[in-house]
Design a protein around this motif. Structure first.
Motif, PDB file in Angstrom:
ATOM      1  N   ASN A  89       0.819  -1.221   0.000  1.00  0.00           N
ATOM      2  CA  ASN A  89       0.000   0.000   0.000  1.00  0.00           C
ATOM      3  C   ASN A  89       0.851   1.269   0.000  1.00  0.00           C
ATOM      4  O   ASN A  89       0.808   2.069   0.926  1.00  0.00           O
ATOM      5  CB  ASN A  89      -0.940  -0.009   1.217  1.00  0.00           C
ATOM      6  CG  ASN A  89      -1.858  -1.216   1.218  1.00  0.00           C
ATOM      7  OD1 ASN A  89      -2.479  -1.526   0.205  1.00  0.00           O
ATOM      8  ND2 ASN A  89      -1.928  -1.914   2.336  1.00  0.00           N
ATOM      9  N   SER A  90       1.642   1.399  -1.056  1.00  0.00           N
ATOM     10  CA  SER A  90       2.471   2.596  -1.210  1.00  0.00           C
ATOM     11  C   SER A  90       2.493   2.988  -2.675  1.00  0.00           C
ATOM     12  O   SER A  90       2.028   2.233  -3.539  1.00  0.00           O
ATOM     13  CB  SER A  90       3.893   2.324  -0.723  1.00  0.00           C
ATOM     14  OG  SER A  90       4.560   1.455  -1.618  1.00  0.00           O
ATOM     15  N   TYR A  91       3.084   4.117  -2.967  1.00  0.00           N
ATOM     16  CA  TYR A  91       3.144   4.605  -4.355  1.00  0.00           C
ATOM     17  C   TYR A  91       3.880   3.611  -5.244  1.00  0.00           C
ATOM     18  O   TYR A  91       3.442   3.305  -6.358  1.00  0.00           O
ATOM     19  CB  TYR A  91       3.841   5.969  -4.384  1.00  0.00           C
ATOM     20  CG  TYR A  91       4.011   6.543  -5.770  1.00  0.00           C
ATOM     21  CD1 TYR A  91       2.913   6.984  -6.505  1.00  0.00           C
ATOM     22  CD2 TYR A  91       5.275   6.647  -6.360  1.00  0.00           C
ATOM     23  CE1 TYR A  91       3.055   7.504  -7.778  1.00  0.00           C
ATOM     24  CE2 TYR A  91       5.432   7.170  -7.630  1.00  0.00           C
ATOM     25  CZ  TYR A  91       4.320   7.597  -8.339  1.00  0.00           C
ATOM     26  OH  TYR A  91       4.475   8.115  -9.610  1.00  0.00           O
ATOM     27  N   THR A  92       5.006   3.079  -4.766  1.00  0.00           N
ATOM     28  CA  THR A  92       5.797   2.162  -5.582  1.00  0.00           C
ATOM     29  C   THR A  92       5.382   0.707  -5.440  1.00  0.00           C
ATOM     30  O   THR A  92       5.810  -0.144  -6.225  1.00  0.00           O
ATOM     31  CB  THR A  92       7.297   2.253  -5.200  1.00  0.00           C
ATOM     32  OG1 THR A  92       7.436   1.852  -3.833  1.00  0.00           O
ATOM     33  CG2 THR A  92       7.837   3.661  -5.391  1.00  0.00           C
TER      34      THR A  92
ATOM     35  N   ALA B  14       6.674   1.703  -9.513  1.00  0.00           N
ATOM     36  CA  ALA B  14       5.209   1.649  -9.390  1.00  0.00           C
ATOM     37  C   ALA B  14       4.607   0.916 -10.589  1.00  0.00           C
ATOM     38  O   ALA B  14       3.693   0.097 -10.445  1.00  0.00           O
ATOM     39  CB  ALA B  14       4.642   3.058  -9.279  1.00  0.00           C
ATOM     40  N   PHE B  15       5.151   1.180 -11.793  1.00  0.00           N
ATOM     41  CA  PHE B  15       4.685   0.490 -13.009  1.00  0.00           C
ATOM     42  C   PHE B  15       5.029  -0.997 -12.959  1.00  0.00           C
ATOM     43  O   PHE B  15       4.178  -1.850 -13.205  1.00  0.00           O
ATOM     44  CB  PHE B  15       5.307   1.146 -14.249  1.00  0.00           C
ATOM     45  CG  PHE B  15       5.218   0.303 -15.488  1.00  0.00           C
ATOM     46  CD1 PHE B  15       3.992   0.040 -16.086  1.00  0.00           C
ATOM     47  CD2 PHE B  15       6.369  -0.252 -16.046  1.00  0.00           C
ATOM     48  CE1 PHE B  15       3.913  -0.751 -17.228  1.00  0.00           C
ATOM     49  CE2 PHE B  15       6.298  -1.044 -17.182  1.00  0.00           C
ATOM     50  CZ  PHE B  15       5.065  -1.292 -17.776  1.00  0.00           C
ATOM     51  N   LEU B  16       6.286  -1.311 -12.617  1.00  0.00           N
ATOM     52  CA  LEU B  16       6.719  -2.709 -12.588  1.00  0.00           C
ATOM     53  C   LEU B  16       5.972  -3.517 -11.529  1.00  0.00           C
ATOM     54  O   LEU B  16       5.777  -4.727 -11.692  1.00  0.00           O
ATOM     55  CB  LEU B  16       8.227  -2.788 -12.324  1.00  0.00           C
ATOM     56  CG  LEU B  16       9.131  -2.217 -13.433  1.00  0.00           C
ATOM     57  CD1 LEU B  16      10.580  -2.192 -12.980  1.00  0.00           C
ATOM     58  CD2 LEU B  16       8.980  -3.011 -14.720  1.00  0.00           C
ATOM     59  N   ASN B  17       5.524  -2.852 -10.466  1.00  0.00           N
ATOM     60  CA  ASN B  17       4.791  -3.535  -9.396  1.00  0.00           C
ATOM     61  C   ASN B  17       3.271  -3.477  -9.583  1.00  0.00           C
ATOM     62  O   ASN B  17       2.518  -3.830  -8.679  1.00  0.00           O
ATOM     63  CB  ASN B  17       5.168  -2.946  -8.037  1.00  0.00           C
ATOM     64  CG  ASN B  17       6.608  -3.267  -7.659  1.00  0.00           C
ATOM     65  OD1 ASN B  17       7.100  -4.353  -7.957  1.00  0.00           O
ATOM     66  ND2 ASN B  17       7.298  -2.325  -7.021  1.00  0.00           N
ATOM     67  N   GLY B  18       2.834  -3.018 -10.756  1.00  0.00           N
ATOM     68  CA  GLY B  18       1.410  -3.046 -11.080  1.00  0.00           C
ATOM     69  C   GLY B  18       0.566  -1.979 -10.401  1.00  0.00           C
ATOM     70  O   GLY B  18      -0.664  -2.085 -10.384  1.00  0.00           O
TER      71      GLY B  18
END
Length: 462
Positions: A77-80, A120-124
């Motif tokens: 539950n974070s930005y990244t 953030a992108f790589l972690n969906g």
């Protein structure tokens, strides 16, 4: 580049300020911060709940570096999508660097440009178009560009593309299934329903592609060249539009020898006004270079304002009309606004005569401000902002535009194949290509080079 380590960067602009925010992200973010943070309440940072803020001191070997607030965001539950720590410290450049160096010595690595958003992108947490919208949002400098970036970041564009891709993928699966039963000559995909879907996709793609014309000017601003003979008031008009003394104003003809540019927001849209050197025959070498630049700027402009001195109209009307025709013939595709300046110095009969001879003319006094508001309304009328007002999806990214054009080309092939009864195996090839280009937009299809190009344009710390 490893994405499994812990990164650190300054998240606020560099330089001194009231506060600065230093961001950490990665598996060791909380442990590293916990090792240098002493809470005023005596609580151990690593044992605290997510989304909590703690007051304390950043220390190194019992030396207090600063009093700070530390915010905890635990994965996912974070930005990244990783463990994230944000340290709000005092905004001294010395303090910022001391804290960052402390984290580096504890095992962090300096973040690359856009690496927090890349993670953030790589972690969906975001798709690729949403991630790109983050950069657009940071760069937005007027209401319209902010509105479009927010709409895209919240997934408006992505969801529209994802829905079309999902429906197309369902039919693609059925057509691929048909190929496995080719000897039985069966059809699993209803061709009439497929035609309806393809028609709908064509309609949506056309709308999105057409929106780029508006989206591009919203994102980059609309260049407007102010042209005319020397001493007709071009610099005074620029100053009136900007509401400041940006350009030198003089009674001496040829004062502006280079182009002067500045940008303002009108009705939420960015306009970049270019005050050009006066167009006339001259032997002055420097002024000639300025006039050459004027024509270069007209080439680059999307709107041209032709300004002339209304007090000279009676004696030089034929000359003005010839100049107007030259500009119209040379740049037939560019919207042209014709302004008669210094109307505060002529009477109503003279104004009526000019209107009769040049119906599209607008009256203006750059010195008093008369007619300036009408000019700004006219400029807004030239831009189709209906899609913006209706909160429709607007494409602003040239990469997305290129992918949409390619997807549209493949969908047209699919449409033609359905109309001509093309075999399923050939249809499947075109469908797969269309799906590929849809995937390029949202990041379902990507590569390291593409990601590197996109995130290199971000600021470090985002």
């Amino acid at each position: 580049m490893s994405h499994n380590d812990t990164i650190v960067a300054l998240a606020t602009p560099s330089g001194s300020g009231a506060i600065a925010v230093i961001r950490l992200s990665g598996p060791e973010a909380i442990n590293i911060a916990s090792g240098v943070f002493r809470s005023v309440s005596g609580k151990e940072l690593s044992k605290q709940r997510t989304h909590t803020v703690h007051l304390g001191h950043i220390v190194e070997n019992e030396k207090v570096v600063d009093e700070a607030l530390v915010t905890i965001f635990k994965n996912p539950n974070s930005y990244t999508g990783e463990d994230v720590i944000e340290v709000s410290c005092h905004g001294s450049v010395y303090i910022q660097q001391e804290i960052i160096q402390l984290f580096l010595r504890r095992g962090c690595r300096m973040a690359n440009a856009g690496e927090f958003t890349l993670r953030a992108f790589l972690n969906g947490k975001l798709d690729l178009s949403q991630a790109e919208a983050v950069a657009d949002l940071i760069a937005s400098d007027n209401e319209a560009s902010h509105q479009v970036a927010m709409q895209q970041m919240r997934g408006g564009f992505s969801s529209e593309i994802a829905k079309l891709r999902e429906e197309l993928l369902n039919f693609a699966s059925l057509i691929e299934l048909e190929l496995d039963f080719s000897e039985e000559d069966v059809e699993f995909a209803d061709r009439s329903q497929f035609k309806e879907l393809v028609e709908r996709i064509v309609f949506v793609l056309k709308r999105l592609i057409d929106s780029f014309a508006v989206g591009n000017v919203i994102k980059n601003g609309i260049p407007v060249a102010i042209v005319g003979e020397p001493n007709v008031g071009k610099s005074t008009l620029l100053n009136a539009l900007l509401n400041e003394e940006r350009a030198i104003v003089s009674d001496i003809a040829g004062t502006t020898r280079d182009t002067i540019e500045d940008e303002i927001s009108i009705g939420g849209i960015g306009f970049r006004f270019i005050d050009t050197a006066g167009i006339r025959d001259t032997k002055d070498v420097v002024e000639s270079i300025g006039i050459k630049k004027t024509f270069e700027k007209i080439e680059q402009a999307q709107v041209v304002i032709y300004l002339f001195d209304s007090t000279q109209y009676q004696e030089q009307s034929d000359k003005f009309k010839v100049e107007l025709e030259k500009i119209k013939n040379k740049y037939p595709q560019k919207p042209l606004i014709i302004l008669a300046n210094k109307v505060d110095k002529i009477d109503a009969d003279q104004q009526a005569k000019m209107r009769a001879e040049i119906p599209e003319i607008q009256m203006l006094s750059a010195k008093t401000g008369e007619g300036v508001e009408d000019l700004t309304k006219k400029l807004l009328d030239l831009i189709n902002t209906g899609a913006l007002r209706n909160n429709e999806t607007i494409v602003t990214n040239s990469r997305h535009y290129d992918a949409l054009l390619k997807a549209f080309e493949e969908i047209q092939k699919v449409k033609y194949g359905l109309e001509t009864g093309l075999s399923g195996d050939l249809l499947a090839i075109d469908i797969r290509q269309a799906l590929y280009h849809f995937g390029e937009i949202t990041g379902q299809v990507t590569n390291d080079e593409l990601l590197g190009n996109i995130f290199a344009n971000f600021c470090i710390g985002k």
